[in-house]
Design a protein around this motif. Sequence first.
Motif, PDB file in Angstrom:
ATOM      1  N   ASP A 183       0.814  -1.206   0.000  1.00 44.87           N
ATOM      2  CA  ASP A 183       0.000   0.000   0.000  1.00 44.87           C
ATOM      3  C   ASP A 183       0.848   1.257   0.000  1.00 44.87           C
ATOM      4  O   ASP A 183       0.396   2.322  -0.425  1.00 44.87           O
ATOM      5  CB  ASP A 183      -0.940   0.002   1.214  1.00 44.87           C
ATOM      6  N   MET A 184       2.095   1.148   0.469  1.00 41.53           N
ATOM      7  CA  MET A 184       3.000   2.298   0.423  1.00 41.53           C
ATOM      8  C   MET A 184       3.722   2.362  -0.925  1.00 41.53           C
ATOM      9  O   MET A 184       3.985   3.451  -1.447  1.00 41.53           O
ATOM     10  CB  MET A 184       4.016   2.223   1.562  1.00 41.53           C
ATOM     11  N   ASP A 185       4.078   1.197  -1.495  1.00 46.08           N
ATOM     12  CA  ASP A 185       4.764   1.192  -2.784  1.00 46.08           C
ATOM     13  C   ASP A 185       3.835   1.631  -3.912  1.00 46.08           C
ATOM     14  O   ASP A 185       4.283   2.189  -4.911  1.00 46.08           O
ATOM     15  CB  ASP A 185       5.301  -0.206  -3.072  1.00 46.08           C
ATOM     16  N   PHE A 186       2.548   1.338  -3.775  1.00 48.39           N
ATOM     17  CA  PHE A 186       1.588   1.686  -4.817  1.00 48.39           C
ATOM     18  C   PHE A 186       0.477   2.544  -4.219  1.00 48.39           C
ATOM     19  O   PHE A 186      -0.708   2.207  -4.300  1.00 48.39           O
ATOM     20  CB  PHE A 186       1.004   0.404  -5.441  1.00 48.39           C
ATOM     21  N   SER A 187       0.827   3.611  -3.584  1.00 53.92           N
ATOM     22  CA  SER A 187      -0.164   4.486  -2.955  1.00 53.92           C
ATOM     23  C   SER A 187      -0.965   5.218  -4.022  1.00 53.92           C
ATOM     24  O   SER A 187      -0.430   5.605  -5.068  1.00 53.92           O
ATOM     25  CB  SER A 187       0.530   5.512  -2.052  1.00 53.92           C
ATOM     26  N   PRO A 188      -2.290   5.418  -3.794  1.00 54.15           N
ATOM     27  CA  PRO A 188      -3.146   6.065  -4.791  1.00 54.15           C
ATOM     28  C   PRO A 188      -2.952   7.574  -4.793  1.00 54.15           C
ATOM     29  O   PRO A 188      -3.858   8.324  -4.433  1.00 54.15           O
ATOM     30  CB  PRO A 188      -4.552   5.664  -4.334  1.00 54.15           C
ATOM     31  N   ALA A 189      -1.793   8.047  -5.221  1.00 53.45           N
ATOM     32  CA  ALA A 189      -1.521   9.481  -5.248  1.00 53.45           C
ATOM     33  C   ALA A 189      -2.238  10.123  -6.428  1.00 53.45           C
ATOM     34  O   ALA A 189      -2.372   9.527  -7.494  1.00 53.45           O
ATOM     35  CB  ALA A 189      -0.014   9.719  -5.346  1.00 53.45           C
ATOM     36  N   ARG A 190      -2.729  11.325  -6.234  1.00 52.32           N
ATOM     37  CA  ARG A 190      -3.417  12.066  -7.283  1.00 52.32           C
ATOM     38  C   ARG A 190      -2.881  13.500  -7.321  1.00 52.32           C
ATOM     39  O   ARG A 190      -2.529  14.059  -6.283  1.00 52.32           O
ATOM     40  CB  ARG A 190      -4.922  12.102  -7.013  1.00 52.32           C
ATOM     41  N   ASP A 191      -2.867  14.058  -8.533  1.00 57.21           N
ATOM     42  CA  ASP A 191      -2.536  15.465  -8.666  1.00 57.21           C
ATOM     43  C   ASP A 191      -3.767  16.312  -8.357  1.00 57.21           C
ATOM     44  O   ASP A 191      -4.886  15.786  -8.225  1.00 57.21           O
ATOM     45  CB  ASP A 191      -2.025  15.754 -10.075  1.00 57.21           C
ATOM     46  N   ALA A 192      -3.557  17.622  -8.315  1.00 57.96           N
ATOM     47  CA  ALA A 192      -4.611  18.527  -7.837  1.00 57.96           C
ATOM     48  C   ALA A 192      -5.861  18.478  -8.700  1.00 57.96           C
ATOM     49  O   ALA A 192      -6.969  18.471  -8.191  1.00 57.96           O
ATOM     50  CB  ALA A 192      -4.073  19.955  -7.771  1.00 57.96           C
TER      51      ALA A 192
END
Length: 480
Positions: A230-239
């Motif tokens: 879950d840290m290696d593939f975290s669901p990060a999103r831009d603004a």
Amino acid sequence: MSDDKNEKKIHGIVAEYTSVDTLLAACRRVRDAGYTKTDAYTPFAVHGIDKALGIKPTVLPWLALAGGLTGTCTALTMQIWMNGLNYPYIISGKPFVLSLPAFIPVAFELTILFASFCTFFGMWALNGLPRFSNPIFTDPRFDRVTDDRFFLYIDSKDKSFDAKGVEKLLGETGTEYINSVVDDDSPTTIPKFLIVGLCVLIGLSIIPALIVAKMRVTTSSQPRFHIFPDMDFSPARDAQQTTTLFADNRAMRPDVPGTVARGQMDADLNFLTGIDMDKFAQVDSDRAEQLVRTYLTPLAAEGEEPTAGAAASNEKSVMETTPWLEQNPLEISDAVVRQGQQQFNIYCSVCHGMDGRGNGLVNQRAQKIMAATWVPPSSLHQDVLYADQYPDGKLFNTISNGIRKMPGYAGQIKAKDRWAIVTYVRALQKSQNASMDLVPASEKSKVEKQKNQVDKALAEAAEAERKKEEERAAKAAAQK
């Protein structure tokens, strides 16, 4: 004493006491007699007993200090060598050889670590640990040391030790029990199963280190093992991206209601909301109280569908009943107008246009692609948006909290700049209907000159356009 004791090595002599006072008196008597290798055992801490025994302060604090200084020097040397010599860091064009502020965290950690180790292992060494057995435990009466008895022990290693002399001395201290401490008869060898278990444990503890060492010197075609996927593939999103994490599918989250930007707590609620709070409390005390409690509660935006109850009773909307500030709280000046113009051009002109007529670049683009859901922005020169019908406080609230599809800008524009935009919008509205009578006498000649220049330029442009049209018409007629 039994005959067995005569055959065993004597480690010392112990005496038993029934009270703290008799024990302390015995300790002083033994100390004054010149004995130094002594110890006292009590069921609870006795203040002053170390002084009574003549025990010198321990060297353990000095060991901790030495360990801490060693840790500090080790950390600084390690970082200087790694970041300044072996793999030099260049940050902002400057070397990283001796950057003490950056080195302090690691130096602090190693200082604590080394001091802790020296304290822990130093305590072991000073107390002769580990010891799996103590001869004094062979005396069955010594078990009462954790209950209601006190014991004084004189070690046979003391340079003044003489068994008969010690027994005579202790006998004069009021004790009723004196015993020689001899060797413990219990086995001194460590059981084999403990040795085997310890060896197995050491062997197992080496396995992770061997695995890490192998990974360091070999390569593999297999993907790495993800311990924390879950840290290696975290669901990060831009603004500006969408997300399924929130119901509105927006990755960019709005401010929590009531959020106050840093440095803006000095303004009052009138300034932050555009509402005359005194009048608001008189006409709607419940909502005024709620607004004060949450500090900033966005008011219902104009254009929202009224509730069924309100529609049935034809009640006015909150936008109509709210006592807005009639006047801008800022002191109007040329600097405020220019600040408002700057902020308007940045945030508002993309939709409302530079002249405020609602035909900005975004609106032009939406009309070009015929966007079905696009709601054209209002022209700021409508009569209903002038100050006599749309108070300054109401315009400020619209800028802050949005209206229809226009988002609120309270999270992006400071309150003072939002009031500056209100000032500029009023100036923009007045500029459309201004007459020369409103121009100061000292500026009239300058404005008239500029007006003549603009009229002349417009006339020349119109004449040039007329000539082009005539030429195109003549050319088209000649081709026929």
